[in-house]
Scaffold this active site. Structure first.
Site, mmCIF file in Angstrom:
data_model
loop_
_atom_site.group_PDB
_atom_site.id
_atom_site.type_symbol
_atom_site.label_atom_id
_atom_site.label_comp_id
_atom_site.label_asym_id
_atom_site.label_seq_id
_atom_site.Cartn_x
_atom_site.Cartn_y
_atom_site.Cartn_z
ATOM 1 N N HIS A 91 -0.607 5.448 -0.652
ATOM 2 C CA HIS A 91 -1.827 5.108 -1.400
ATOM 3 C C HIS A 91 -2.261 6.232 -2.343
ATOM 4 O O HIS A 91 -3.450 6.545 -2.450
ATOM 5 C CB HIS A 91 -2.953 4.756 -0.435
ATOM 6 C CG HIS A 91 -2.725 3.523 0.374
ATOM 7 N ND1 HIS A 91 -2.088 2.402 -0.142
ATOM 8 C CD2 HIS A 91 -3.038 3.222 1.662
ATOM 9 C CE1 HIS A 91 -2.047 1.465 0.807
ATOM 10 N NE2 HIS A 91 -2.597 1.936 1.901
ATOM 11 N N HIS A 128 -8.549 -2.184 0.508
ATOM 12 C CA HIS A 128 -8.054 -1.924 1.858
ATOM 13 C C HIS A 128 -9.084 -2.289 2.930
ATOM 14 O O HIS A 128 -9.255 -1.559 3.912
ATOM 15 C CB HIS A 128 -7.669 -0.447 1.982
ATOM 16 C CG HIS A 128 -6.609 -0.168 2.998
ATOM 17 N ND1 HIS A 128 -6.784 -0.445 4.338
ATOM 18 C CD2 HIS A 128 -5.371 0.356 2.879
ATOM 19 C CE1 HIS A 128 -5.686 -0.072 4.995
ATOM 20 N NE2 HIS A 128 -4.814 0.405 4.138
ATOM 21 N N GLU A 165 -3.806 -6.665 2.516
ATOM 22 C CA GLU A 165 -3.824 -5.972 1.230
ATOM 23 C C GLU A 165 -2.917 -6.700 0.231
ATOM 24 O O GLU A 165 -1.686 -6.641 0.338
ATOM 25 C CB GLU A 165 -3.340 -4.535 1.406
ATOM 26 C CG GLU A 165 -4.105 -3.735 2.441
ATOM 27 C CD GLU A 165 -3.288 -2.555 2.936
ATOM 28 O OE1 GLU A 165 -2.978 -1.661 2.103
ATOM 29 O OE2 GLU A 165 -2.926 -2.530 4.127
#
Length: 328
Positions: free
Chosen positions: A91, A161, A293
């Site tokens: 991420h 998220h 996600e």
């Protein structure tokens, strides 16, 4: 460290959405179900988002999910994202967009637009990137729009998220999950995709009919061992805006996730160990929530067979996701 968060509250006739500016993160999604009910995990203390929010409800980028060795190549030049997941980047590395202060660009009672300018070289990647995330509530829906442009060819991915937990309990094991995916990307021991795209038939990832999460996580499967449960990219059927997933709690409350993205990462929160405190003051423990996600494929820059995640000057990353909630 990011500046202290500002809290933004959006309302429809059925929903309340609370967003904090650090990480452009969703802290609360409240359904009026004979009284207010929280449907996502959030930090009890909003100041936690200014320190390390652990991705709860955050907007993540520049590149979502895992990147092998933090390595990618753009136009023949290798770039490195600093690792934060063993040898890999997750991420966006240790200072991803979830850690930064986003600017409020537009604000209305039912809609907000937040923006971020990511300078050339941020996270080791080329191009100045201008990112936007729009949250809008209408009736029983939350609509998310991710948008980003770049001054130089680069890899981009954005997602939210949020972890859903629909019953107010300590875990989501009694939730039933359905995902419209006929294939998945298996992972190695480091949770990086192997590069294969395999059918879900006969695997724990066959969620085309709703399955109880407790039953799925109890299956004897090496992929589940590697992920500590579900932590996998499922390849969605179809294209355009369509229903990706439906999660139903034992309470009958449900959320449907609709998206125009090619895949969804299903993650059942194996890492929660009590270190974080939820909205109700209780510690968040293993399987406290499930993340859905919507995304491109993990580690796509290192797998030529995966859908291209490059964005060039004059182009834009556009991604739309809708959460629709209710009770049976």
């Amino acid at each position: 460290m990011s500046a202290p968060s500002r809290t933004l509250v959006l309302r429809s006739d059925r929903l309340v959405l609370e967003v904090v500016t650090t990480g452009a993160a969703v802290r609360r999604l409240v359904l009026d179900d004979d009284g207010p009910v929280d449907l996502v995990l959030g930090h009890r203390d909003p100041a936690t988002y200014d320190d390390d929010g652990g991705y709860l409800g955050a907007t993540v980028g520049r590149f979502t999910n895992r990147l092998g060795g933090g390595r990618l190549v753009v136009d023949g030049t290798e770039h490195r994202v600093p690792p934060n997941d063993g040898a890999n980047a997750l991420h966006g590395g240790p200072v991803g967009w979830d850690r930064l202060a986003w600017e409020v660009l537009e604000e209305a009672p039912d809609r907000v637009v937040l923006g971020l300018t990511s300078p050339d070289g941020d996270q080791g990647l080329p191009g100045e990137v201008t990112a936007r995330v729009t949250y809008e509530v209408a009736g029983d829906e939350v609509r998310l729009h991710h948008h980003a442009t770049t001054s130089a060819t680069t890899y981009l991915g954005m997602t939210n998220h949020a972890y859903f937990s629909l019953d107010g309990g300590p875990d989501v094991l009694e939730h039933r999950l359905e995902v419209g995916a006929s294939a998945f990307t298996p992972v190695g021991a480091d949770l990086l995709p192997t590069g294969e795209v395999l059918p879900v038939d006969g695997t724990p990832f066959d969620l085309r009919r709703a399955r109880l999460l407790r039953d799925v996580l109890a299956l004897d499967d090496e992929q589940l061992v590697r992920g500590g449960g579900l932590d996998h990219n499922l390849v969605l059927d179809g294209s355009g805006m369509r229903r990706a997933a439906r999660l139903v709690g034992a309470s009958g409350r449900w959320v449907e996730v609709h998206t125009d993205r090619p895949a969804v990462q299903v993650y059942t929160g194996a890492h929660f160990d009590g270190a974080l405190t939820g909205l109700d003051g209780r510690p968040l423990l293993r399987h406290a929530g499930v993340a859905l996600e919507t995304q491109g494929y993990p580690d796509a820059p290192n797998h030529p067979g995966f859908p291209d995640a490059l964005v060039r000057p004059g182009e834009a990353l556009e991604a739309r996701t809708t959460w629709r909630v209710g009770r049976d």
